[in-house]
Each structure stands twice: as structure tokens, then as C-alpha cells.
Write an enzyme that holds these catalytic residues in place. Structure first.
Site, PDB file in Angstrom:
ATOM      1  N   CYS A   1      91.060  63.721   5.037  1.00 19.92           N
ATOM      2  CA  CYS A   1      92.033  64.642   4.916  1.00 19.92           C
ATOM      3  C   CYS A   1      92.225  65.870   4.260  1.00 19.92           C
ATOM      4  CB  CYS A   1      93.389  64.139   5.683  1.00 19.92           C
ATOM      5  SG  CYS A   1      94.132  65.462   7.051  1.00 19.92           S
ATOM      6  N   HIS A   2      93.687  66.330   4.066  1.00 18.24           N
ATOM      7  CA  HIS A   2      93.778  66.907   2.939  1.00 18.24           C
ATOM      8  C   HIS A   2      93.722  65.852   1.747  1.00 18.24           C
ATOM      9  CE1 HIS A   2      96.118  69.162   6.148  1.00 18.24           C
ATOM     10  NE2 HIS A   2      95.764  70.275   5.924  1.00 18.24           N
TER      11      HIS A   2
END
Length: 188
Positions: A113-114
Site C-alpha cells: 500500500c503506502h
């Protein structure tokens, strides 16, 4: 889950307040299930706060602080996402150096994800094929990575995925890379 065995391997999970809870708990369960010794490492010794998107999740006890660990003591690294978590990690010199050292030592790293934001700051994504949450695409390309919109990407031991929906394949590939051990091409 897999036929792999991580008994005798130590895996670091690096996170701080604001991590996407399921992106820590599912990989943690997957690695524990196959015998790995796991340490939750953070910037502070206090409990850290998970999130479920924009809502508070559970708190988690930290095993060690970033000041008390070195990459040489671990066989692999997991970087969960969440917006606030990697944003705080990427501006902390000790956390960035810890992440970079996994690449210097050629050890597998999994980021979802991030999570790749911290990889950008560690300067380890150039000339690598990666994926992430879509909003990181331009940042990763500007850092020299080849960004693709795929469920899970593995490039020489660096495992990346886009979001919680990708966790089953991400966890499977993460465990496989940790089982195979050192082979990440050194980038720094």
C-alpha cells in the site's frame, strides 16, 4: 498457507502510529504460522495505534525501538501501509537507514500500500519493478522505479502490493521470499 518453513528466521515489522492494521496483522499471522520469530519495531517504546482506513483500530505493543535494532539481526522486513505510518517513518533517519540496510545486506523486504514511501526515502527503488497504492505511482516513478498496477510484484526479493485486497497473494509471496533468504540485488 504454504509449504515454507521460517523456523529460526527473525522478521522485523517496522511501523508507527497510523499503520493500516490489517496490513500488519495478516502478514504477521502468515509469518508466525510458518514458524518465524517476529518483532514489532517502532520509533517509540509505547504502544502504537492501528487504523482501519480513517477510523482508529487497535493498539499494539512494540517489541523494540528503532534505536535498539540493526538490520543484520533480521532475515527480512515488512513495511505495512496506512498513510500516516510511512509518512512518519520516511522522515526518521534511523528508520530510513534501517530499511536501506536490508537492501545493502541483500535481504528480502515486503511493502504494501503506502509502505513503499519509506523505500523511496531509503533510495532503494531505482530500476526496480514495484506496485503500491495508486497515489504513490508518480513518487515511485520519480524515484526511478517501474510502477505497475498488479496485485503483487516481486523484484529480486522486494515484494510489493497495492492494498488490503492483495493480502493473500502478498503474504504468500512474502513468506516465499523470506524462506529463500538473501538474494536481493544490492542497490546502494
Amino acid at each position: 498457507m504454504t509449504n515454507y518453513n521460517l523456523k529460526g528466521k527473525k522478521i522485523a515489522f517496522l511501523a508507527t502510529d497510523g499503520f493500516e492494521q490489517v496490513e500488519l496483522t495478516k502478514p504477521w499471522e502468515a509469518a508466525r504460522e510458518v514458524g518465524a520469530e517476529l518483532h514489532l519495531i517502532s520509533l517509540k517504546a509505547d504502544d502504537i495505534q492501528g487504523v482501519h482506513h480513517d477510523k482508529k483500530g487497535d493498539t499494539f505493543s512494540v517489541d523494540k525501538t528503532i534505536d535498539d535494532v540493526i538490520a543484520a539481526d533480521y532475515d527480512g522486513l515488512v513495511l505495512p501501509g496506512g498513510v500516516f505510518n510511512p509518512d512518519a517513518l520516511r522522515v526518521h533517519e534511523g528508520a530510513v537507514n534501517f530499511v536501506r540496510d536490508f537492501f545493502v545486506q541483500g535481504k528480502p523486504v515486503a511493502a504494501i500500500c503506502h509502505g513503499p514511501w519509506t523505500l523511496i526515502e531509503a533510495d532503494v527503488v531505482a530500476n526496480r519493478k514495484v506496485t503500491s497504492w495508486p497515489s504513490l505511482k508518480t513518487d515511485l516513478i520519480n524515484a526511478g522505479a517501474e510502477w505497475v498496477d498488479e496485485e503483487c510484484v516481486c523484484d529480486s526479493g522486494l515484494v510489493t502490493s497495492r492494498n488490503p485486497d492483495d493480502l493473500p497473494v502478498f503474504c504468500e509471496k512474502m513468506v516465499e521470499e523470506f524462506a529463500e533468504g538473501i538474494h536481493v540485488e544490492q542497490t546502494t
